[in-house]
Design a protein around this motif. Structure first.
Motif, PDB file in Angstrom:
ATOM      1  N   THR A 204       0.857  -1.181   0.000  1.00 54.78           N
ATOM      2  CA  THR A 204       0.000   0.000   0.000  1.00 54.78           C
ATOM      3  C   THR A 204       0.894   1.231   0.000  1.00 54.78           C
ATOM      4  N   TYR A 205       0.416   2.332  -0.556  1.00 52.48           N
ATOM      5  CA  TYR A 205       1.249   3.527  -0.635  1.00 52.48           C
ATOM      6  C   TYR A 205       0.358   4.763  -0.746  1.00 52.48           C
ATOM      7  N   SER A 206       0.909   5.911  -0.376  1.00 51.09           N
ATOM      8  CA  SER A 206       0.216   7.184  -0.561  1.00 51.09           C
ATOM      9  C   SER A 206       1.225   8.314  -0.520  1.00 51.09           C
TER      10      SER A 206
ATOM     11  N   ALA B  95      -2.993   0.520  -3.801  1.00 55.91           N
ATOM     12  CA  ALA B  95      -2.549  -0.739  -3.210  1.00 55.91           C
ATOM     13  C   ALA B  95      -2.590  -1.836  -4.259  1.00 55.91           C
ATOM     14  N   TYR B  96      -1.748  -2.826  -4.067  1.00 58.66           N
ATOM     15  CA  TYR B  96      -1.831  -4.064  -4.842  1.00 58.66           C
ATOM     16  C   TYR B  96      -1.648  -5.217  -3.870  1.00 58.66           C
ATOM     17  N   ASN B  97      -2.619  -6.133  -3.859  1.00 60.73           N
ATOM     18  CA  ASN B  97      -2.589  -7.265  -2.941  1.00 60.73           C
ATOM     19  C   ASN B  97      -2.884  -8.557  -3.694  1.00 60.73           C
ATOM     20  N   GLU B  98      -2.250  -9.629  -3.250  1.00 56.74           N
ATOM     21  CA  GLU B  98      -2.519 -10.956  -3.794  1.00 56.74           C
ATOM     22  C   GLU B  98      -2.860 -11.922  -2.669  1.00 56.74           C
ATOM     23  N   TYR B  99      -3.789 -12.809  -2.975  1.00 59.41           N
ATOM     24  CA  TYR B  99      -4.188 -13.855  -2.034  1.00 59.41           C
ATOM     25  C   TYR B  99      -4.045 -15.202  -2.731  1.00 59.41           C
TER      26      TYR B  99
END
Length: 834
Positions: free
Chosen positions: A446-448, A464-468
């Motif tokens: 996550t970033y801002s 954000a970029y998320n993987e599950y």
């Protein structure tokens, strides 16, 4: 008679009037620019609630008794100020706040938080608010006194599996972030607090946003967002012990330690916790363990923090609830339930003899849920460029565990096995024990970037970029009869049964979640305008049915645009008006995908949310009142309809809505007494609802469905009124007595508004007693007693229902199940701080 009443009231309040002799006006400005800091929090004396500075940066205290007071002033991004004041006449004080020379931990969560000028309906809870009731119950119970909240517990006493609904929205629609990092399960979208026992002991503050809110990371928030920030910087070394003992053999043991600030740069904090309870429900025991470790480096313009925390739970299952026949029926009703459900032996004796309010249908000794979840977070903030704050976070969550259950009389075909044919017999069914496993990984970034372009304009860009990655599999670990006719080795138990290992299913899933957002806030005089635009793309690969009803790996990709707009206006009297409009979109959950085909797959849900509100912050009285409308398109609900693969999954309903009015107020006329109340009135409706009831033949095989049409029915488990009250009195020093009340109106178990399928309204009262003192060598000795359900109210905040029809019989047979909560019970805690 009326004159006597008026005179009595005057005599009662006369001492307060005599004390009210002076006024104090505090003006808060930026030390360098001298610009007024509208919205700064100003505290005077022992008041727990601060006054919010008006648009001129002023806060006024009236009716002050002469004497010495401690004045405290704080504002986000500035160093807090404390100073002693002597009030002997009307006085004006100018407080000039300095910008912090270091980055504070609060910047880590700023992208997902509403601030004092946000056009958002929210509630903030600090560490002290949480600590008062933190005696072992799960975190949802510590949020129970906030507006529109209903909490519930499977085991009945707040330890183990617990849940929270906000505005009637279930946990899959409540977005939870920890330090800005998503916590909801990626597939079910639920939040399982049991996996984070005693997490509240490592929390610095929580913000609850109702409605779509300003949440920018994680699953779409359809009812609320719960934004959690863990422990922030503590400059002095400390050690703390918490021990609790309570009803149902409940124990909580917590150790917390911290180094304080080392060399003006480093801090290290740690916690180790254990919670155990037998539970109110029979065999509803929990054994929970957790730890939290955090280390931080504070540079001149940078902050780096690493968090590692873990929870491990073993919880006996109390998932099934109690059937209506047992909870409210007669002995004859129970016998009818036994016959209808083919119960015999121990199972029949269990339901006959158990306490109606504590009955648990499970008897198998290892009918447990076992799960461990480990979290790793690396948080970084930088302010090297003036007016620009950069935030980034890397995270990884590892989860694995299973639940074990005993299954009598299972058919071999249900586990993709052939019947076992031996020379002297043929086995078509067997008793067995199975384990269903989850083994998953969740990681991402996550970033801002927050840029304060001018004193009036703030801009934020982030994402954000998320993987599950998740494996789902099931193992048979014991069977009464052999699973195979030959070619398989077995270990025989003493009773002739078999210890074996057979994996009867396996599938994996992958989910990606990308979002990017831009936010802007512009102040023009007394008004603040904001816009928040988010693009979100979700990709999901899963095992599901194709058009030919073959179970194959499939892919679904969804894109969402979630805009939000609002305006707030600062009034002269320290009050604030706000209005906002937001759109939210939310994808279906795992079960919706895997139990459907591309032809019957549910559509994503769409929500338009309008919020109108007024906030007022004063020393003796602070309050908020808001009206809202949440208008859904394609909301997913259970209708009972069987789809093209024979599954009863959730279906989209075209039009539904929630509209309501919420109030949250606290009155503190004197330092020793306060009264906090909340109220939430709502109307929650499905405009057109079609109920489908399955028709069975005499062999319990489905042969069709009956359709019933309803108009303007109540949305399930959405009470029309939720209210709370907390009366607190501090007679001396750090002693406190608090009387806490909660009322929840009738809740319907489904969407038919049938009173026979509903939960009765309930009114529960708790009593909290606390006393703290210090002795040499011990900074604080705190003793707390929480008596829950003081008047032994019998109530059920949660439940479910299903109905059946039999061929040739028009009667609808309905089965209701309930989750009773404990009667009068207590938790006694001892806190030691060194």
């Amino acid at each position: 008679m009326n004159r006597k009443i008026v005179l009595s009231i005057w005599v009662l309040f006369c001492p307060f009037v005599l004390w009210a002799q002076h006024a104090l006006t505090v003006k808060v400005v930026d030390e360098e620019t001298k610009v007024a800091l509208s919205g700064a929090s100003v505290y005077l004396g022992a008041a727990a609630s601060g006054v919010q500075a008006d648009r001129q940066g002023q806060a006024t205290f009236r009716q002050l008794k002469g004497g010495s007071y401690l004045l405290r002033v704080s504002y986000v991004g500035y160093q807090a100020v404390q100073q002693e004041l002597t009030i002997d006449a009307n006085k004006e004080v100018l407080i000039a706040l300095k910008r912090r020379p270091f980055l504070a931990d609060e910047v880590v969560v700023s992208a997902t938080r509403a601030n004092q000028n946000s056009a958002t309906t929210f509630k903030n809870l600090n560490k002290e608010d949480l600590a008062k009731n933190n005696l072992g119950q799960d975190l949802p119970y510590l949020l129970d006194q906030t507006p529109a909240v209903v909490t519930y517990s499977d085991a009945g006493a707040g330890v183990g599996y617990t849940g929270i609904r906000i505005r009637g929205s279930d946990p899959t629609r409540v977005n939870v972030t920890i330090n800005g990092i998503p916590y909801n399960d990626s597939e079910s979208m639920g939040t399982f607090w049991v996996n984070m026992p005693d997490f509240a002991s490592s929390v610095d503050n929580i913000q609850i946003q109702r409605g779509v809110g300003t949440s920018t990371n994680g699953a779409g928030a359809f009812g609320a967002s719960i934004n959690v920030q863990t422990n922030s910087r503590i400059d002095t070394a400390y050690a703390e012990l918490d021990n609790t003992f309570g009803s149902f053999n409940t124990w909580k043991n917590t150790v917390r330690i911290g180094t304080g600030l080392i060399n003006d740069k480093f801090t290290f904090d740690g916690r180790l916790s254990r919670i155990s309870s037998d539970g109110f429900i029979d065999r509803g025991a929990s054994d929970l363990k957790s730890f939290y470790l955090s280390g931080a480096w504070y540079g001149k313009n940078s902050l780096l923090r690493a968090n590692v925390f873990s929870g491990k739970e073993k919880t006996y299952q109390a998932w099934n609830g109690i059937p209506e026949e047992k909870l409210f029926g007669t002995a004859q009703d129970v016998e009818g339930y036994i016959a209808d459900n083919w119960l015999e032996g121990r199972d029949a004796d269990n339901i006959r003899n158990a306490n109606p309010r504590t009955y648990n249908s499970f008897l198998y000794k290892d009918q447990n849920d076992n799960y461990q979840q480990d979290h790793y977070q690396l948080l970084f903030s930088n302010n090297s460029v003036d007016r620009l704050v950069l935030n980034a976070a890397l995270h990884y969550t590892r989860g694995r565990g299973y639940y074990e259950e005993y299954r009598p009389g299972e058919s071999y075909g249900s586990y993709d096995l052939d019947n076992v044919v031996l020379p002297d017999t043929t086995f078509t069914r067997t008793d067995l024990v199975r384990q269903r496993w989850l083994d998953n990984h969740f990681y991402g970034l996550t970033y801002s970037a927050e840029y304060r372009a001018t004193d009036a304009l703030n801009l934020t860009l982030g994402g954000a970029y998320n993987e599950y990655l998740g494996d789902h599999y099931g193992d048979i670990v014991w069977s009464r009869n052999p699973l195979f006719a030959q070619g398989e080795h077995y270990d025989f138990d003493a009773d002739g049964s078999f210890d074996t290992k057979h994996r009867y299913y396996f599938n994996d899933a992958k989910k990606t979640d990308f979002n990017v957002f831009g936010k802007g806030e512009w102040r023009m005089g007394a008004a603040s305008f904001f816009a928040d635009l988010q693009y979100r793309r979700v990709g999901y690969s899963f095992l599901g049915y194709d058009r030919n009803l073959n179970n194959v790996q499939q892919d679904a990709n969804m894109s969402f645009f979630n805009p939000k707009f609002g305006v707030s206006y600062q009034l002269e009297n320290a009050g604030q008006l706000y209005a906002s409009y937001a759109i939210g979109n939310k994808e279906p959950v795992r079960n919706d995908f895997e139990n459907s085909t591309p032809d019957s797959r549910p559509k994503a849900e769409h929500l338009q949310n309008i919020e109108l509100g007024y906030r007022l912050g004063r020393r003796q009285f602070n309050a908020g009142i808001n009206a809202y409308g949440m208008f859904y398109r394609d909301q997913l609900i259970l209708t009972g309809q069987v789809n093209d693969v024979g599954a009863q999954t959730r279906m989209n309903v075209p039009d539904s809505y929630r509209v309501g009015l919420e109030a949250d107020a606290k009155w503190q006329p004197i330092a020793q007494f306060s009264w906090a109340v909340t109220g939430a009135w709502s109307r929650n409706k499905v405009k057109d609802f079609y109920e489908y009831i399955t028709v069975y033949d005499e062999n319990w095989d489905p042969v069709g469905q009956v359709e019933n049409h309803f108009e303007n029915t109540n949305i399930a488990l959405s009470p029309s009124f939720v209210g709370s009250s907390e009366l607190a009195y501090r007679p001396f020093g750090k002693a406190e007595v608090a009387f806490i009340s909660k009322y929840v109106s009738r809740q319907y178990l489904d969407n038919t508004s049938d009173k026979d399928r509903s939960l009765d309204a309930f009114f529960v009262n708790n009593l909290r007693l606390g006393y703290a003192f210090s002795v040499r060598g011990v900074k604080n000795i705190g003793i707390n007693l929480l008596i829950n359900n003081l008047f032994n109210e019998k109530y059920e905040p949660n439940g479910y229902t299903y109905s059946s029809v039999f061929e040739g019989d028009p009667t609808v047979y309905t089965s209701n199940f309930y989750y009773p909560q404990a009667g009068t019970n207590f938790l006694l805690g001892l806190n030691l701080k060194f």
